[in-house]
Design an enzyme around this catalytic site. Structure first.
Site, PDB file in Angstrom:
ATOM      1  N   TYR A   1       0.849  -1.214   0.000  1.00 55.83           N
ATOM      2  CA  TYR A   1       0.000   0.000   0.000  1.00 55.83           C
ATOM      3  C   TYR A   1       0.881   1.259   0.000  1.00 55.83           C
ATOM      4  O   TYR A   1       0.667   2.183  -0.778  1.00 55.83           O
ATOM      5  CB  TYR A   1      -0.895  -0.084   1.236  1.00 55.83           C
TER       6      TYR A   1
ATOM      7  N   LYS B   1       1.162   4.189  -2.768  1.00 58.75           N
ATOM      8  CA  LYS B   1       0.920   5.601  -2.437  1.00 58.75           C
ATOM      9  C   LYS B   1       2.145   6.462  -2.812  1.00 58.75           C
ATOM     10  O   LYS B   1       1.991   7.604  -3.252  1.00 58.75           O
ATOM     11  CB  LYS B   1       0.592   5.763  -0.954  1.00 58.75           C
TER      12      LYS B   1
HETATM   13  N1  LIG Z   1      -8.602   5.920   6.862  1.00 57.90           N
HETATM   14  C1  LIG Z   1      -7.310   6.123   7.026  1.00 57.90           C
HETATM   15  O1  LIG Z   1      -6.745   5.952   8.129  1.00 57.90           O
HETATM   16  C2  LIG Z   1      -6.484   6.621   5.873  1.00 57.90           C
HETATM   17  C3  LIG Z   1      -5.197   7.107   6.143  1.00 57.90           C
HETATM   18  C4  LIG Z   1      -4.411   7.573   5.089  1.00 57.90           C
HETATM   19  C5  LIG Z   1      -4.911   7.551   3.799  1.00 57.90           C
HETATM   20  N2  LIG Z   1      -6.166   7.057   3.569  1.00 57.90           N
HETATM   21  C6  LIG Z   1      -6.634   7.045   2.191  1.00 57.90           C
HETATM   22  O2  LIG Z   1      -7.833   7.806   2.102  1.00 57.90           O
HETATM   23  C7  LIG Z   1      -8.617   7.307   1.019  1.00 57.90           C
HETATM   24  C8  LIG Z   1     -10.022   7.039   1.496  1.00 57.90           C
HETATM   25  O3  LIG Z   1      -9.955   6.066   2.527  1.00 57.90           O
HETATM   26  P1  LIG Z   1     -11.142   5.754   3.520  1.00 57.90           P
HETATM   27  O4  LIG Z   1     -10.530   5.580   4.837  1.00 57.90           O
HETATM   28  O5  LIG Z   1     -12.254   6.720   3.343  1.00 57.90           O
HETATM   29  O6  LIG Z   1     -11.567   4.301   2.955  1.00 57.90           O
HETATM   30  P2  LIG Z   1     -12.926   3.480   3.067  1.00 57.90           P
HETATM   31  O7  LIG Z   1     -13.720   3.928   4.246  1.00 57.90           O
HETATM   32  O8  LIG Z   1     -12.537   2.047   2.973  1.00 57.90           O
HETATM   33  O9  LIG Z   1     -13.712   3.897   1.727  1.00 57.90           O
HETATM   34  C9  LIG Z   1     -13.207   3.503   0.483  1.00 57.90           C
HETATM   35  C10 LIG Z   1     -14.151   3.927  -0.626  1.00 57.90           C
HETATM   36  O10 LIG Z   1     -13.579   3.533  -1.862  1.00 57.90           O
HETATM   37  C11 LIG Z   1     -14.465   2.651  -2.568  1.00 57.90           C
HETATM   38  N3  LIG Z   1     -13.608   1.718  -3.315  1.00 57.90           N
HETATM   39  C12 LIG Z   1     -12.667   0.871  -2.821  1.00 57.90           C
HETATM   40  N4  LIG Z   1     -12.039   0.236  -3.820  1.00 57.90           N
HETATM   41  C13 LIG Z   1     -12.588   0.702  -4.982  1.00 57.90           C
HETATM   42  C14 LIG Z   1     -12.344   0.455  -6.365  1.00 57.90           C
HETATM   43  N5  LIG Z   1     -11.403  -0.418  -6.751  1.00 57.90           N
HETATM   44  N6  LIG Z   1     -13.086   1.119  -7.276  1.00 57.90           N
HETATM   45  C15 LIG Z   1     -14.035   2.014  -6.888  1.00 57.90           C
HETATM   46  N7  LIG Z   1     -14.307   2.295  -5.600  1.00 57.90           N
HETATM   47  C16 LIG Z   1     -13.590   1.645  -4.651  1.00 57.90           C
HETATM   48  C17 LIG Z   1     -15.334   2.048  -1.480  1.00 57.90           C
HETATM   49  O11 LIG Z   1     -16.608   1.629  -1.969  1.00 57.90           O
HETATM   50  P3  LIG Z   1     -16.817   0.076  -2.477  1.00 57.90           P
HETATM   51  O12 LIG Z   1     -16.320  -0.785  -1.369  1.00 57.90           O
HETATM   52  O13 LIG Z   1     -18.287  -0.014  -2.759  1.00 57.90           O
HETATM   53  O14 LIG Z   1     -16.008  -0.034  -3.722  1.00 57.90           O
HETATM   54  C18 LIG Z   1     -15.506   3.259  -0.552  1.00 57.90           C
HETATM   55  O15 LIG Z   1     -16.466   4.150  -1.082  1.00 57.90           O
HETATM   56  C19 LIG Z   1      -7.870   6.070   0.503  1.00 57.90           C
HETATM   57  O16 LIG Z   1      -7.087   6.419  -0.601  1.00 57.90           O
HETATM   58  C20 LIG Z   1      -6.982   5.686   1.659  1.00 57.90           C
HETATM   59  O17 LIG Z   1      -5.861   4.971   1.224  1.00 57.90           O
HETATM   60  C21 LIG Z   1      -6.960   6.599   4.570  1.00 57.90           C
END
Ligand SMILES: NC(=O)c1ccc[n+]([C@@H]2O[C@H](COP(=O)([O-])OP(=O)(O)OC[C@H]3O[C@@H](n4cnc5c(N)ncnc54)[C@H](OP(=O)(O)O)[C@@H]3O)[C@@H](O)[C@H]2O)c1
Length: 253
Positions: free
Chosen positions: A158, A162
């Protein structure tokens, strides 16, 4: 903070993975600014639930799409254009991780993580970049992670993906600068969403992580959404190729 105006009225934004978490919060804030919003996700039920939560009416379009499938990405942008006539910004928000060490990962696992994070960002940015180049204006904002700069156990592939997104941000910023298109990223530390729930819901892990964050807490989705809206706005017209850390100061110490 609710009253900040980013001047985004009637601008059109595509948010990948906007059905929950950070993407959903970005969608909510953009709709509050009276922007038009297109969200995508793989699961229709997630999109339906988001529609109810956002109550965006005619300003919101949901499209089922997997960002690593080229035909889905084509369809996503076609539907966005059919519905709203233009695209002012793309937010590459999709991200996923499967817990594994790099050395033990089989090739299929590697490909799965790289596909959703890196290939999806490539396919969507390429499509948006081509469209915006014709308009001679636009914004691309990608969500990276602190894991792009700091090796974290079980988040290796991951983090590699990134790091690729951060380099893609610089490359696209250079390629698209002649067309007045700014390309930037934000890199959060831990954010309270489903993605990281196994970590923040465990008190021991939460306390350990918080000890590394000068501001003394993990991020809420709105902590990430605000800098994204700034990077989508005219206020960031002279910022491109940058990644803003949104980590409560963790990477500064
Ligand atoms: N949460 C953290 O601690 C954190 C920290 C640093 C960075 N981030 C980054 O922030 C971003 C958002 O994360 P989040 O925490 O909001 O994640 P999340 O709660 O898991 O939400 C992910 C979203 O992406 C969709 N998704 C996943 N894979 C997909 C695909 N291949 N095609 C289309 N849609 C897809 C999911 O819907 P479906 O499952 O229906 O596809 C969901 O709407 C990500 O890039 C993550 O790496 C998160």
């Amino acid at each position: 903070m609710g009253n900040i105006s980013y001047g985004l009225e009637n601008r059109v934004f595509v948010i990948t993975g906007g059905s929950r978490g950070i993407g959903l919060e970005i969608a909510r804030k953009l709709l509050d600014q009276k922007a038009k919003v297109v969200i995508c996700g793989r699961k229709q039920e997630g999109l339906e639930a988001a529609k109810t939560k956002l109550s965006g009416g005619a300003g919101l379009l949901t499209v089922q799409a997997h960002v690593a499938k080229e035909s889905d990405v084509e369809n996503l942008f076609d539907k966005a254009l059919e519905n709203f006539g233009k695209i002012d910004g793309l937010i590459n928000n999709v991200g996923m991780n499967i817990i594994t060490s790099v050395v033990d990962a089989d090739y299929l696992l590697w490909q799965k993580i790289i596909e959703s994070n890196l290939n999806g960002t490539f396919l969507c940015s390429k499509k948006a970049g081509q469209l915006m180049r014709g308009q001679k204006k636009g914004k691309i904002v990608s969500i990276s992670s602190i894991a792009a700069r700091r090796s974290a156990p079980a988040m290796g592939i991951y983090g590699i993906a990134k790091a690729g997104i951060e380099m893609m941000t610089k490359v696209l910023a250079q390629e698209l600068a002649p067309f007045d298109i700014q390309v930037n990223a934000v890199a959060p530390g831990m954010v309270r969403t489903k993605f990281s729930e196994p970590f923040w819901s465990n008190n021991d892990i939460y306390n350990q992580v918080v000890k590394t964050i000068p501001l003394g807490r993990i991020a809420e989705p709105s902590d990430v959404a605000h800098p994204v809206l700034f990077l989508c706005s005219d206020a960031s017209a002279f910022i491109t190729g940058q990644t803003i850390m949104v980590d409560g100061g963790a990477s500064a110490i």
